[in-house]
Scaffold this active site. Structure first.
Site, PDB file in Angstrom:
ATOM      1  N   ASP A  77       2.347  -7.852  13.276  1.00 31.94           N
ATOM      2  CA  ASP A  77       2.814  -6.764  12.552  1.00 31.94           C
ATOM      3  C   ASP A  77       4.197  -6.526  13.217  1.00 31.94           C
ATOM      4  O   ASP A  77       5.179  -6.051  12.436  1.00 31.94           O
ATOM      5  CB  ASP A  77       2.121  -5.866  12.028  1.00 31.94           C
ATOM      6  CG  ASP A  77       1.356  -6.110  10.699  1.00 31.94           C
ATOM      7  OD1 ASP A  77       1.625  -6.988  10.189  1.00 31.94           O
ATOM      8  OD2 ASP A  77       0.404  -5.211  10.422  1.00 31.94           O
ATOM      9  N   HIS A 119      -4.508 -10.944  13.202  1.00 30.17           N
ATOM     10  CA  HIS A 119      -4.824  -9.557  12.713  1.00 30.17           C
ATOM     11  C   HIS A 119      -5.688  -9.795  11.310  1.00 30.17           C
ATOM     12  O   HIS A 119      -5.312 -10.725  10.610  1.00 30.17           O
ATOM     13  CB  HIS A 119      -3.375  -9.212  12.220  1.00 30.17           C
ATOM     14  CG  HIS A 119      -3.298  -7.765  11.612  1.00 30.17           C
ATOM     15  ND1 HIS A 119      -4.314  -6.910  11.371  1.00 30.17           N
ATOM     16  CD2 HIS A 119      -2.291  -7.148  10.901  1.00 30.17           C
ATOM     17  CE1 HIS A 119      -3.984  -5.666  10.935  1.00 30.17           C
ATOM     18  NE2 HIS A 119      -2.607  -5.838  10.604  1.00 30.17           N
ATOM     19  N   ASP A 171      -3.415  -9.465   4.125  1.00 28.15           N
ATOM     20  CA  ASP A 171      -2.189  -9.999   4.066  1.00 28.15           C
ATOM     21  C   ASP A 171      -1.926 -11.284   5.038  1.00 28.15           C
ATOM     22  O   ASP A 171      -1.182 -12.180   4.669  1.00 28.15           O
ATOM     23  CB  ASP A 171      -1.038  -9.079   3.863  1.00 28.15           C
ATOM     24  CG  ASP A 171      -0.864  -8.199   5.253  1.00 28.15           C
ATOM     25  OD1 ASP A 171      -2.005  -8.125   5.814  1.00 28.15           O
ATOM     26  OD2 ASP A 171      -0.079  -7.685   5.600  1.00 28.15           O
ATOM     27  N   GLU A 180      -6.179  -7.838   8.652  1.00 28.28           N
ATOM     28  CA  GLU A 180      -5.776  -7.157   7.290  1.00 28.28           C
ATOM     29  C   GLU A 180      -5.471  -8.530   6.695  1.00 28.28           C
ATOM     30  O   GLU A 180      -4.957  -9.679   6.992  1.00 28.28           O
ATOM     31  CB  GLU A 180      -4.506  -6.470   7.485  1.00 28.28           C
ATOM     32  CG  GLU A 180      -4.246  -5.639   6.517  1.00 28.28           C
ATOM     33  CD  GLU A 180      -3.359  -4.362   6.451  1.00 28.28           C
ATOM     34  OE1 GLU A 180      -2.674  -4.486   7.716  1.00 28.28           O
ATOM     35  OE2 GLU A 180      -3.181  -3.572   5.423  1.00 28.28           O
ATOM     36  N   HIS A 193      -1.407  -3.681  14.198  1.00 29.19           N
ATOM     37  CA  HIS A 193      -1.136  -2.404  13.510  1.00 29.19           C
ATOM     38  C   HIS A 193      -2.693  -1.830  13.165  1.00 29.19           C
ATOM     39  O   HIS A 193      -2.828  -0.674  12.677  1.00 29.19           O
ATOM     40  CB  HIS A 193      -0.467  -2.759  12.328  1.00 29.19           C
ATOM     41  CG  HIS A 193      -0.539  -1.989  10.944  1.00 29.19           C
ATOM     42  ND1 HIS A 193      -1.088  -2.621   9.961  1.00 29.19           N
ATOM     43  CD2 HIS A 193      -1.125  -0.622  10.575  1.00 29.19           C
ATOM     44  CE1 HIS A 193      -1.287  -1.884   8.911  1.00 29.19           C
ATOM     45  NE2 HIS A 193      -1.416  -0.679   9.309  1.00 29.19           N
ATOM     46  N   HIS A 248       0.876  -1.312   0.011  1.00 23.79           N
ATOM     47  CA  HIS A 248       0.149  -0.096   0.009  1.00 23.79           C
ATOM     48  C   HIS A 248       0.680   1.222  -0.029  1.00 23.79           C
ATOM     49  O   HIS A 248       0.791   2.155   0.994  1.00 23.79           O
ATOM     50  CB  HIS A 248      -1.214   0.000   0.951  1.00 23.79           C
ATOM     51  CG  HIS A 248      -0.946  -0.584   2.482  1.00 23.79           C
ATOM     52  ND1 HIS A 248       0.223   0.058   3.265  1.00 23.79           N
ATOM     53  CD2 HIS A 248      -1.455  -1.463   3.010  1.00 23.79           C
ATOM     54  CE1 HIS A 248       0.045  -0.675   4.469  1.00 23.79           C
ATOM     55  NE2 HIS A 248      -0.772  -1.596   4.331  1.00 23.79           N
ATOM     56  N   TYR A 251      10.210  -0.687   8.157  1.00 28.26           N
ATOM     57  CA  TYR A 251       8.981  -1.245   8.469  1.00 28.26           C
ATOM     58  C   TYR A 251       8.291  -0.420   9.611  1.00 28.26           C
ATOM     59  O   TYR A 251       7.151   0.149   9.289  1.00 28.26           O
ATOM     60  CB  TYR A 251       9.220  -2.603   8.636  1.00 28.26           C
ATOM     61  CG  TYR A 251       7.816  -3.457   9.033  1.00 28.26           C
ATOM     62  CD1 TYR A 251       7.119  -4.012   7.847  1.00 28.26           C
ATOM     63  CD2 TYR A 251       7.161  -3.307  10.011  1.00 28.26           C
ATOM     64  CE1 TYR A 251       5.920  -4.797   8.037  1.00 28.26           C
ATOM     65  CE2 TYR A 251       5.892  -3.958  10.248  1.00 28.26           C
ATOM     66  CZ  TYR A 251       5.411  -4.749   9.210  1.00 28.26           C
ATOM     67  OH  TYR A 251       4.181  -5.325   9.408  1.00 28.26           O
ATOM     68  N   HIS A 288       5.833 -10.980   9.060  1.00 24.17           N
ATOM     69  CA  HIS A 288       6.475 -10.517   8.004  1.00 24.17           C
ATOM     70  C   HIS A 288       7.915 -10.549   8.304  1.00 24.17           C
ATOM     71  O   HIS A 288       8.259 -10.151   9.430  1.00 24.17           O
ATOM     72  CB  HIS A 288       6.197  -8.914   7.830  1.00 24.17           C
ATOM     73  CG  HIS A 288       4.872  -8.725   6.929  1.00 24.17           C
ATOM     74  ND1 HIS A 288       4.268  -9.242   5.926  1.00 24.17           N
ATOM     75  CD2 HIS A 288       3.645  -7.977   7.326  1.00 24.17           C
ATOM     76  CE1 HIS A 288       3.094  -8.827   5.608  1.00 24.17           C
ATOM     77  NE2 HIS A 288       2.778  -7.980   6.801  1.00 24.17           N
TER      78      HIS A 288
HETATM   79 FE1  FEO Z   1      -1.245  -4.982   9.049  1.00 25.71          FE
HETATM   80 FE2  FEO Z   1       1.084  -7.283   7.746  1.00 25.71          FE
HETATM   81  O1  FEO Z   1      -0.682  -6.287   7.986  1.00 25.71           O
END
Ligand code: FEO
Length: 393
Positions: free
Chosen positions: A163, A78, A82, A80, A144, A24, A191, A222
């Site tokens: 995250d 989470h 991903d 989100e 996040h 993003h 990051y 990640h």
């Molecule tokens: Fe807030 Fe890796 O997603």
């Protein structure tokens, strides 16, 4: 790539996204990973999933350890996409699996996937019995997203940290000692700056909440897992959350006919003369995400632009919009620029920097057309003044 054993009966089963170049808007030249973790006990749990387009990779890795249909719990730290993107696929394969999420997590997942999955909502202090393991959950709102949580396995001394502590690196290596502190730390800083920086207070609370845990591994969602530098990355997070700065100033600018660039270079000379590190970024040539990484630990941010149509250059405006959203703290700043027949850029930049709560410590420095020797001496003097303030802070 096979599943990677992290501890006895705990496996990384995520996916490596070698070709991710934008997350993003955050430029990711080294790709990323979506980390999912399989815990095999009397009951079987999967912590997070992967981006939807990587679902088959995830299933293949899980399938090398157990039948995906045997999963009892799908833990969503989470919502989100991903990390939750493969939930629908897994839920079809393991329809009796219970989705574990916070109350907000359930709402977000239900909206994302229009689902009526069997949920169990959890909050800080709740546990999940897998047999030998009692997983514990800690809500970490805004790290996040508001619904975020982390999962801790005391049996394995692993924190599945969501995250937090992540980095965007695609590699076939999984652990920090296999890649090296310098590389992983640098990407963790980038990051943090581009994803987590606006949430300093929630980060501090989250660090306090997990601070006393016995840890052998921090397993983020990640990038690389931390097992050899846990104390160092925790200290770095404390430092970033406290907005601790180095002796460093950024000179960020664009230029039309080279005048603003001459000013930027003279300012940079003045900064360096006082023993402070100066970094110059031409906004037409530089990646915003990389500049923001340096905003993280710079004390001063000086922004310059030529005047275009009574305002600042569009590249400068775009950068300042991104900067404001990331809410940098405890920074000082200054504004400079050149103009032709009429000005306007420096005032517009000053408004943006003040809106970002960057304290402007010197008057705007404006030069008509092309800077002469006196103008450049003023620029150098501005750089020196800023550097002296940094040295005194
Ligand atoms: Fe807030 Fe890796 O997603």
């Amino acid at each position: 790539m096979n599943p990677v054993k992290i501890k006895e009966n705990v496996y990384w089963v995520g996916a490596v996204d070698w070709n991710l170049r934008s997350f993003h808007g955050y430029r990711t030249p080294f790709g990323s990973t979506y980390n999912a973790y399989l815990i095999v006990d009397e009951k079987i749990a999967l912590v997070d999933t992967v981006k939807r387009s990587f679902a088959e990779e995830l299933l293949e890795r899980i399938g090398q350890v157990i039948e995906p249909a045997k999963i009892d719990y799908l833990i969503s730290n989470h919502a989100e996409m991903d990390h939750s993107g493969a939930l629908s696929r897994l839920q079809k394969l393991a329809p009796n699996a219970t989705i574990i999420a916070t109350e907000r997590g359930q709402k977000a997942l239900t909206r994302h996937y229009q689902s009526d999955w069997p949920f169990r909502t959890v909050k800080t202090g709740d546990t999940l019995d897998l047999g030998k393991r009692q997983l514990a959950f800690v809500e970490v709102p805004m790290v996040h997203w508001p619904e975020s949580m982390v999962t801790y396995s005391p049996h394995d001394r692993i924190l599945f940290s969501n995250d937090a502590f992540g980095q965007h690196i695609a590699t076939s290596r999984r652990f920090d000692d296999e890649v090296g502190w310098e590389i992983v730390h640098e990407q963790a800083a980038k990051y943090y700056a581009n994803i987590v920086m606006p949430f300093a207070n929630p980060v501090q609370k989250a660090l306090d909440a997990v601070g006393g845990l016995d840890l052998d591994v921090i397993a983020p969602s990640h990038g690389i897992l931390w097992r050899s530098h846990i104390d160092r990355i925790a200290a770095a997070y404390h430092s970033w959350a406290n907005a601790e700065a180095e002796l460093k100033a950024l000179v960020i600018y664009d230029t039309m006919w080279g005048s603003t660039e001459k000013m930027a270079k003279a300012i940079g000379e003045g900064i360096a003369d006082e023993g402070v590190e100066a970094r110059l970024f031409n906004l037409t040539l530089s990646d915003h995400s990389e500049i923001i990484r340096h905003v993280l630990d710079a004390k001063a941010i000086l922004v310059g632009s030529p005047t275009l149509n009574n305002g600042m250059f569009p590249t400068v405006a775009a950068f300042l919009t991104y900067l404001r959203g990331l809410k940098p703290r405890k920074k000082i700043g200054a504004v400079f620029g050149s103009h032709g027949w009429a000005g306007g850029a420096t005032k517009a930049i000053a408004r943006e920097l003040e809106g970002a709560h960057i304290e402007l410590v010197e008057p705007e420095l404006k030069v008509p057309f092309v800077p002469d020797g006196d103008d450049l001496r003023q620029c150098t003097a501005l750089g020196k003044t800023i550097a002296q303030k940094i040295n005194a802070s």
